[in-house]
Design an enzyme around this catalytic site. Structure first.
Site, short mmCIF file in Angstrom:
data_model
loop_
_atom_site.label_atom_id
_atom_site.label_comp_id
_atom_site.label_asym_id
_atom_site.label_seq_id
_atom_site.Cartn_x
_atom_site.Cartn_y
_atom_site.Cartn_z
N ASP A 1 91.83 -49.04 3.19
CA ASP A 1 90.97 -49.60 2.16
C ASP A 1 90.02 -50.63 2.79
O ASP A 1 89.40 -50.34 3.80
CB ASP A 1 91.86 -50.21 1.06
CG ASP A 1 91.11 -50.72 -0.14
OD1 ASP A 1 90.67 -49.90 -0.96
OD2 ASP A 1 90.99 -51.96 -0.27
N ASP B 1 92.38 -38.99 -3.99
CA ASP B 1 92.11 -40.42 -4.17
C ASP B 1 91.13 -40.64 -5.33
O ASP B 1 90.00 -40.15 -5.31
CB ASP B 1 91.52 -40.97 -2.88
CG ASP B 1 91.56 -42.48 -2.80
OD1 ASP B 1 91.45 -43.14 -3.85
OD2 ASP B 1 91.67 -43.01 -1.68
N HIS C 1 95.28 -43.02 -3.35
CA HIS C 1 94.68 -44.05 -2.50
C HIS C 1 95.71 -44.76 -1.62
O HIS C 1 95.34 -45.49 -0.71
CB HIS C 1 93.95 -45.08 -3.38
CG HIS C 1 93.09 -46.04 -2.59
ND1 HIS C 1 92.10 -45.61 -1.72
CD2 HIS C 1 93.08 -47.40 -2.54
CE1 HIS C 1 91.52 -46.66 -1.18
NE2 HIS C 1 92.10 -47.76 -1.65
#
Length: 386
Positions: free
Chosen positions: A207, A333, A361
């Site tokens: 991320d 995701d 995710h």
């Protein structure tokens, strides 16, 4: 406040503070009781279940994460803890060249790295460039999110550090007080300052952790053997994470993600942090993860500091560009759509791309074994072939 390094490390890293006593959030204290549940499991009971070809699927994964955090806090250096194995499919090894980098399909047969799940410590005897891995969490997460990955990597013979960035996890700093990316990644930078001469690591970011590891790659290129981006912000020079997202056609969808701005300095000043609406995490971030992992995230996630998100990175080919990069796409995701990941890959092509089918995710929750195998495979790529 004084700076502190907070990380879960299999080499016995300790939480340190230069001036202030660290006051851990109530989360850690509340974990103590759950951690006790894990240690009270009967070894004979585990043996009986293993003999029957089963693992305790009801093992409380929150207790496992709690045990990792609690043991680290108490100075316990235990290197492996059990958890239920996922049923994720076997993924990439070989692929074709496209756009200057290698793509790997997730439908291949079992590779040599697959067997490492059942051969603890095997990598210790292999001639790897490095067997040390540093895991960097994404925005709102903490070192706690890597608990499955830590356990698998340690069992395979790796040395692992999972760092809490400033104001994240159990790090004591106020997220609203973070003024720039340098402050946010200081616990990560401290790890590199302490590395010995000639020592290298495999650096992994998830991320917003992608922007964080990019920042460190520019500072310490000689200490990083490989960099791995997992559904991460892989920026081009001159970009910020906010720039990257806002340039995508799907930005109107992304801004409807479960988040609100925090204005600690008043409404007439820029936001200081981004608060995540934890009631909507299941649909947006963890759509393929277990209920237990969603519960763990809902009580563990903290606000994301705003200043680092809008800070532009300036990356050079001599430093950042000298490190082999690998990207792991998460095909299911909803927080960072595959189209956005593909755009980053095309704009800033890495050495090789892997795909995790059916992952949300958070592949460290939803596809831990598949993620582990990819990380092992990347570690085995000879530098001379890159």
């Amino acid at each position: 406040m004084g700076n502190a390094l907070v990380c879960i490390s299999t080499e016995g890293a300790r939480e340190k503070s230069s001036k202030h006593e660290v006051n851990h959030p109530p989360l850690l204290a509340s974990f103590k009781g759950r951690a006790g549940l894990l240690f009270s499991l009967s070894s004979s009971e585990n043996k009986r279940k293993k003999k029957a070809g089963k693992f305790d699927g009801q093992l409380d994964e929150q207790a496992l994460a709690a045990a990792l955090l609690f043991n680290h806090h108490q100075g316990n250096n235990g290197n492996s803890l059990p958890f239920p194995r996922s049923k994720s499919v076997v993924y990439p090894s070989s692929g074709s060249k496209k756009d200057g980098f290698t793509r790997s399909s997730s439908s291949r047969q079992q590779s040599r790295s697959d067997s490492l799940l059942t051969r603890p410590g095997q990598l210790v005897n292999q001639d790897l460039e490095t067997n040390r891995v540093v895991l960097v969490h994404g925005g709102g997460f903490g070192a706690w999110c890597w608990y499955k990955t830590i356990s698998l990597l340690v069992k395979a013979g790796f040395k692992v550090d999972a760092v809490d960035l400033t104001g994240s996890g159990i790090h004591y700093s106020d997220t609203n007080a973070i003024r720039n990316l340098a402050e946010y990644v200081k616990p990560l930078s401290d790890i590199f300052y302490k590395l010995g001469e000639g020592e290298k690591v495999i650096l992994v970011g998830h991320d917003f952790g992608g922007a964080c590891i990019s920042y460190v790659m520019e500072l310490f290129p000689s200490k990083i053997a490989k960099a791995v981006f997992i559904a991460a912000t892989m920026l081009s020079s001159g970009q910020s994470a906010l720039d990257l997202i806002s340039q995508q056609t799907g930005f109107s969808e992304l801004v409807r993600q479960p988040q609100t701005f925090i204005y600690a300095n008043g409404k007439h000043s820029p936001p200081t942090a981004i608060e995540i609406d934890k009631t909507l995490l299941r649909d947006s971030w963890f759509n393929q993860s277990s209920t237990k992992d969603v519960a763990l995230a809902s009580v563990s996630m903290r606000p994301i500091p705003f200043a680092p998100v809008v800070e532009k990175l300036f990356l050079s080919s001599n430093n950042y560009g000298s490190i082999p990069r690998f990207y792991i796409k998460t095909q299911g995701d909803c927080a960072m759509p595959a189209s956005l990941q593909e755009s980053m890959i095309n704009s800033n092509p890495p050495t090789q791309v892997f795909e995790l089918k059916g992952s949300d995710h958070a592949p460290f929750f939803s596809k831990p074994q598949a993620l582990h195998r990819i990380l092992v495979e990347i570690s085995q790529v000879p530098s001379k072939h890159i």
